[in-house]
Design an enzyme around this catalytic site. Structure first.
Site, PDB file in Angstrom:
ATOM      1  N   LYS A   1      48.005  53.528  -3.112  1.00  0.00           N
ATOM      2  CA  LYS A   1      47.696  52.183  -2.594  1.00  0.00           C
ATOM      3  C   LYS A   1      48.861  51.590  -1.801  1.00  0.00           C
ATOM      4  O   LYS A   1      48.684  51.065  -0.711  1.00  0.00           O
ATOM      5  CB  LYS A   1      47.356  51.232  -3.754  1.00  0.00           C
ATOM      6  CG  LYS A   1      46.162  51.669  -4.570  1.00  0.00           C
ATOM      7  CD  LYS A   1      45.901  50.728  -5.726  1.00  0.00           C
ATOM      8  CE  LYS A   1      46.984  50.762  -6.805  1.00  0.00           C
ATOM      9  NZ  LYS A   1      47.048  52.051  -7.539  1.00  0.00           N
ATOM     10  N   THR A   2      50.053  51.692  -2.368  1.00  0.00           N
ATOM     11  CA  THR A   2      51.203  51.071  -1.715  1.00  0.00           C
ATOM     12  C   THR A   2      51.606  51.854  -0.464  1.00  0.00           C
ATOM     13  O   THR A   2      51.923  51.272   0.573  1.00  0.00           O
ATOM     14  CB  THR A   2      52.377  50.967  -2.713  1.00  0.00           C
ATOM     15  OG1 THR A   2      51.914  50.244  -3.860  1.00  0.00           O
ATOM     16  CG2 THR A   2      53.553  50.226  -2.112  1.00  0.00           C
TER      17      THR A   2
ATOM     18  N   HIS B   1      48.061  48.265 -13.039  1.00  0.00           N
ATOM     19  CA  HIS B   1      46.692  48.000 -13.450  1.00  0.00           C
ATOM     20  C   HIS B   1      46.539  46.598 -14.043  1.00  0.00           C
ATOM     21  O   HIS B   1      45.593  45.876 -13.727  1.00  0.00           O
ATOM     22  CB  HIS B   1      46.261  49.067 -14.454  1.00  0.00           C
ATOM     23  CG  HIS B   1      44.888  48.851 -14.997  1.00  0.00           C
ATOM     24  ND1 HIS B   1      43.773  48.877 -14.181  1.00  0.00           N
ATOM     25  CD2 HIS B   1      44.452  48.580 -16.242  1.00  0.00           C
ATOM     26  CE1 HIS B   1      42.702  48.630 -14.926  1.00  0.00           C
ATOM     27  NE2 HIS B   1      43.087  48.454 -16.175  1.00  0.00           N
TER      28      HIS B   1
ATOM     29  N   ASP C   1      49.050  55.605  -8.683  1.00  0.00           N
ATOM     30  CA  ASP C   1      49.538  56.802  -7.985  1.00  0.00           C
ATOM     31  C   ASP C   1      48.547  57.437  -7.011  1.00  0.00           C
ATOM     32  O   ASP C   1      48.811  58.514  -6.485  1.00  0.00           O
ATOM     33  CB  ASP C   1      50.008  57.887  -8.981  1.00  0.00           C
ATOM     34  CG  ASP C   1      51.394  57.584  -9.529  1.00  0.00           C
ATOM     35  OD1 ASP C   1      52.074  56.716  -8.940  1.00  0.00           O
ATOM     36  OD2 ASP C   1      51.785  58.198 -10.533  1.00  0.00           O
TER      37      ASP C   1
HETATM   38  P1  GDP Z   1      49.987  53.571  -5.981  1.00  0.00           P
HETATM   39  O1  GDP Z   1      50.430  53.600  -7.406  1.00  0.00           O
HETATM   40  O2  GDP Z   1      48.496  53.701  -5.877  1.00  0.00           O
HETATM   41  O3  GDP Z   1      50.508  52.404  -5.203  1.00  0.00           O
HETATM   42  O4  GDP Z   1      50.562  54.925  -5.292  1.00  0.00           O
HETATM   43  P2  GDP Z   1      51.842  55.116  -4.353  1.00  0.00           P
HETATM   44  O5  GDP Z   1      51.587  54.601  -2.989  1.00  0.00           O
HETATM   45  O6  GDP Z   1      53.035  54.622  -5.071  1.00  0.00           O
HETATM   46  O7  GDP Z   1      51.860  56.702  -4.233  1.00  0.00           O
HETATM   47  C1  GDP Z   1      51.981  57.551  -5.371  1.00  0.00           C
HETATM   48  C2  GDP Z   1      52.488  58.915  -4.974  1.00  0.00           C
HETATM   49  O8  GDP Z   1      51.547  59.575  -4.144  1.00  0.00           O
HETATM   50  C3  GDP Z   1      53.781  58.861  -4.168  1.00  0.00           C
HETATM   51  O9  GDP Z   1      54.603  59.922  -4.560  1.00  0.00           O
HETATM   52  C4  GDP Z   1      53.312  59.044  -2.740  1.00  0.00           C
HETATM   53  O10 GDP Z   1      54.282  59.614  -1.910  1.00  0.00           O
HETATM   54  C5  GDP Z   1      52.121  59.970  -2.918  1.00  0.00           C
HETATM   55  N1  GDP Z   1      51.156  59.812  -1.832  1.00  0.00           N
HETATM   56  C6  GDP Z   1      50.656  58.611  -1.399  1.00  0.00           C
HETATM   57  N2  GDP Z   1      49.799  58.813  -0.369  1.00  0.00           N
HETATM   58  C7  GDP Z   1      49.752  60.143  -0.167  1.00  0.00           C
HETATM   59  C8  GDP Z   1      49.046  60.966   0.759  1.00  0.00           C
HETATM   60  O11 GDP Z   1      48.286  60.507   1.617  1.00  0.00           O
HETATM   61  N3  GDP Z   1      49.246  62.311   0.683  1.00  0.00           N
HETATM   62  C9  GDP Z   1      50.078  62.863  -0.251  1.00  0.00           C
HETATM   63  N4  GDP Z   1      50.196  64.168  -0.238  1.00  0.00           N
HETATM   64  N5  GDP Z   1      50.760  62.120  -1.125  1.00  0.00           N
HETATM   65  C10 GDP Z   1      50.611  60.779  -1.094  1.00  0.00           C
HETATM   66 MG    MG Z   2      51.616  50.770  -5.836  1.00  0.00          MG
END
Ligand code: GDP
Ligand code: MG
Length: 389
Positions: free
Chosen positions: A24-25, A84, A21
């Site tokens: 990354k994606t 993970h 979260d």
């Molecule tokens: P991952 O699990 O690392 O791949 O994370 P995701 O890309 O799925 O993002 C997790 C959450 O964080 C989602 O609700 C995104 O919309 C939010 N999010 C991702 N990047 C940003 C950002 O740059 N700013 C904010 N405010 N929220 C973000």
């Molecule tokens: Mg992801």
């Protein structure tokens, strides 16, 4: 033959890593979107990246998404993984061979457990270069972000990553088309271009071919077949068989692929090498043919091993020191023994540091991936940390 793609620009393999979260994606999607408008990429939306197709690797089901893009100077293949466990498996099995990694850290949350674990993992599997995307900078208090940055520098330095660029970005805002944050993505990619060097390419490396098969061709001699892993080979080159006991050194008198003579074989080619004055029993599957002196055989090495869970087809019970499974390293298939700390037990799902002692010496080097099997099924995946002795 599996031919490497040829590009006019140098090619690098990179990927995102970091706590769940932290974005990354979203960042991966944002990179393709910004570059589709300003550089070289096809936009890949979040949903397409996050639903990575399952792939099977040595009996292990893994999830991995590949996107590709170009900056002014380079072509990148970029991997993103959903969870993970996928990072642990992909990095340990070598499915994700990263020349550099983008560590994504939310500026709102700071360092979290998987942030630490991925930095440790990256170091263990030989990822030499890391760039940090300090994400969610759109919503973060700058002073808090400064603090996170300080802590990150400590964590990275602890694992030998120095002078790491830390770039404040917002994947989400860039994805929404905010020009300021689109610029932040470009700045991140410039940092990757500048900080992650082009690795020694496989064709430039010393010749290496894991021996798959050895046959005698009447009137011609001994022919060794396999896929060239690195480097190039041509008639007149000297090669050395390494592993499984004494290895011969011989001159290559013919290079063929699928029955056709080749001037030179190179990394990625399936090749048949004719060796002068070598008897069939002097070369065996499980050895490697290598540029003389470039590979060493070892029986002992330290490794990082992931034990598959029962749901993944692995064991139902843990293993302790003295466990004797079968080890698969390139084309070699040898029995061996795992040493753990006194009284230590490794459970299915665990990632552990172990010492391995093989029944026979095999060409080993840091970073080499291997599979562990027992009764015909894969129960673990490992990476060599360092050869011993
Ligand atoms: P991952 O699990 O690392 O791949 O994370 P995701 O890309 O799925 O993002 C997790 C959450 O964080 C989602 O609700 C995104 O919309 C939010 N999010 C991702 N990047 C940003 C950002 O740059 N700013 C904010 N405010 N929220 C973000
Ligand atoms: Mg992801």
């Amino acid at each position: 033959a599996k031919k490497a793609h040829t590009h006019s620009k140098p090619h690098l393999n990179i990927g995102t890593m970091g706590h769940v979260d932290h974005g990354k994606t979203t960042l991966t999607a944002a990179i393709t979107k910004v570059l589709s408008e300003r550089g070289g990429a096809r936009y890949v939306p979040f949903e397409r990246i996050d639903r990575a197709p399952e792939e099977a690797l040595r009996g292990i089901t893994i999830n991995i998404s590949h996107v590709e893009y170009e900056t002014a100077d380079r072509h990148y293949a970029h991997v993103d993984m959903p969870g993970h466990a996928d990072y642990v498996k992909n990095m340990i099995t070598g499915a994700a061979q990263l020349d550099g990694a983008i560590l994504v850290v939310s500026a709102l949350d700071g360092i979290m457990p998987q942030t630490r674990e991925h930095v440790l993992l990256a170091r263990r599997v030989g990822v030499e270069h890391v760039v940090v995307a300090l994400n969610k900078a759109d919503g973060a208090d700058p002073e808090l972000a400064d603090l996170v940055e300080l802590e990150l520098r400590d964590l990275l330095a602890e694992h030998g990553y120095h002078d790491v660029p830390i770039v404040r970005v917002s994947g989400l805002r860039a994805l929404q088309g905010d020009p300021e944050w689109e610029d932040s993505i470009e700045a991140l990619l410039r940092a990757v271009d500048d900080h992650v060097p082009v690795p020694v390419r496989y064709v430039d490396a010393p010749f290496l071919l894991p021996v798959e098969n050895v046959i005698t061709v009447t009137g011609r001699g001994t022919v060794v077949t396999g896929a060239i892993e690195r480097g190039t080979v041509k008639v007149g080159d000297t090669v050395q068989a390494v592993g499984l006991g004494d290895g011969v050194t011989a001159v290559v008198t013919g290079v063929e692929t699928f029955g056709k003579t080749m001037e030179r074989g190179e990394a990625g080619d399936n090749a048949a090498l004719l060796l002068r004055g070598v008897r069939r029993e002097q070369v065996r599957r499980g050895q490697v043919l290598a540029a003389p002196g470039s590979q060493q055989a070892h029986r002992r090495f330290t490794a990082r091993v992931y034990l598959l869970t029962a749901a993944e087809g692995g064991r139902h019970t843990g293993v302790s020191g003295g466990y004797r499974p079968q080890f698969y390293l390139r084309t070699a298939d040898v029995p061996g023994r795992i040493e753990l700390g006194d009284g230590e037990v490794a459970l299915p799902g665990d990632t552990v540091e172990v010492t391995v002692e093989l029944g026979r010496p095999v060409a080993i080097e840091a970073g080499l991936g291997f599979a562990i099997r027992e009764g015909g099924r894969t129960v673990g995946a490992g990476t060599v940390v360092a050869p011993l002795g």
